[in-house]
Design an enzyme around this catalytic site. Structure first.
Site, PDB file in Angstrom:
ATOM      1  CG  ASP A  30      18.642  31.672   2.425  1.00 19.29           C
ATOM      2  OD1 ASP A  30      18.529  30.283   2.513  1.00 19.29           O
ATOM      3  OD2 ASP A  30      17.678  32.482   2.212  1.00 19.29           O
ATOM      4  CB  ILE A  31      20.056  27.817   6.183  1.00 16.96           C
ATOM      5  CG1 ILE A  31      18.580  27.714   5.895  1.00 16.96           C
ATOM      6  CG2 ILE A  31      20.277  28.407   7.530  1.00 16.96           C
ATOM      7  CD1 ILE A  31      17.629  26.856   7.106  1.00 16.96           C
ATOM      8  CG  ASN A  87       9.520  35.914  -2.393  1.00 16.60           C
ATOM      9  OD1 ASN A  87       9.380  36.370  -3.482  1.00 16.60           O
ATOM     10  ND2 ASN A  87      10.192  35.207  -1.959  1.00 16.60           N
ATOM     11  CG  HIS A 100      12.418  37.391   4.477  1.00 19.02           C
ATOM     12  ND1 HIS A 100      11.243  36.999   4.654  1.00 19.02           N
ATOM     13  CD2 HIS A 100      12.787  36.498   3.461  1.00 19.02           C
ATOM     14  CE1 HIS A 100      10.804  35.898   4.057  1.00 19.02           C
ATOM     15  NE2 HIS A 100      11.878  35.639   3.192  1.00 19.02           N
ATOM     16  CG  HIS A 102      15.269  36.589  -0.455  1.00 21.01           C
ATOM     17  ND1 HIS A 102      15.910  34.941  -0.036  1.00 21.01           N
ATOM     18  CD2 HIS A 102      14.127  36.595  -0.323  1.00 21.01           C
ATOM     19  CE1 HIS A 102      14.681  34.519   0.540  1.00 21.01           C
ATOM     20  NE2 HIS A 102      13.698  35.476   0.395  1.00 21.01           N
TER      21      HIS A 102
END
Length: 113
Positions: A30-31, A87, A100, A102
């Site tokens: 993750d950025i 989410n 996606h 996390h």
């Protein structure tokens, strides 16, 4: 989907720090990490969110969890613990409308539920 940022990452049009890839999923850092380990795991097939999961692609979710297990072990967060979060829709906190997950860990995570 043409304009989806995650689809562009899958097509290698946008660079990412890939940590795992196979024919069904892509996992990358993750950025804007929330913890020392924060990996996004996405299906290569565009699904908007969990509401797009149906009988014909339900096995994909099991595969994503197997990939999460592998990455957790490879990054060293499996022993102490980690979190897998997805989410759904705007009020559920979804910002990018491509399914996606996390994978977050590497420090003690606070409880929120």
């Amino acid at each position: 989907m043409e304009d989806c940022i995650f689809c562009k990452i899958v097509r290698k049009e946008i660079p990412s720090q890939v940590v795992y890839e196979d024919d069904r999923v892509l996992a990358f850092k993750d950025i804007n990490p929330l913890a020392p380990v924060h990996i996004l795991i996405i299906p290569k097939e565009h699904l908007t969110n969990v509401l797009d999961i149906h009988e014909d692609n339900v096995d994909l979710i099991g595969h994503i969890h197997l990939v999460a297990n592998k990455i957790a072990r490879d990054t060293g967060i499996a022993e102490k613990g980690f979190r897998i979060v997805t989410n759904c829709n705007k009020e559920g906190g979804q910002i990018i409308f491509h399914l996606h997950y996390h994978l977050i860990g590497g420090e003690e995570l606070r409880n929120f539920a």
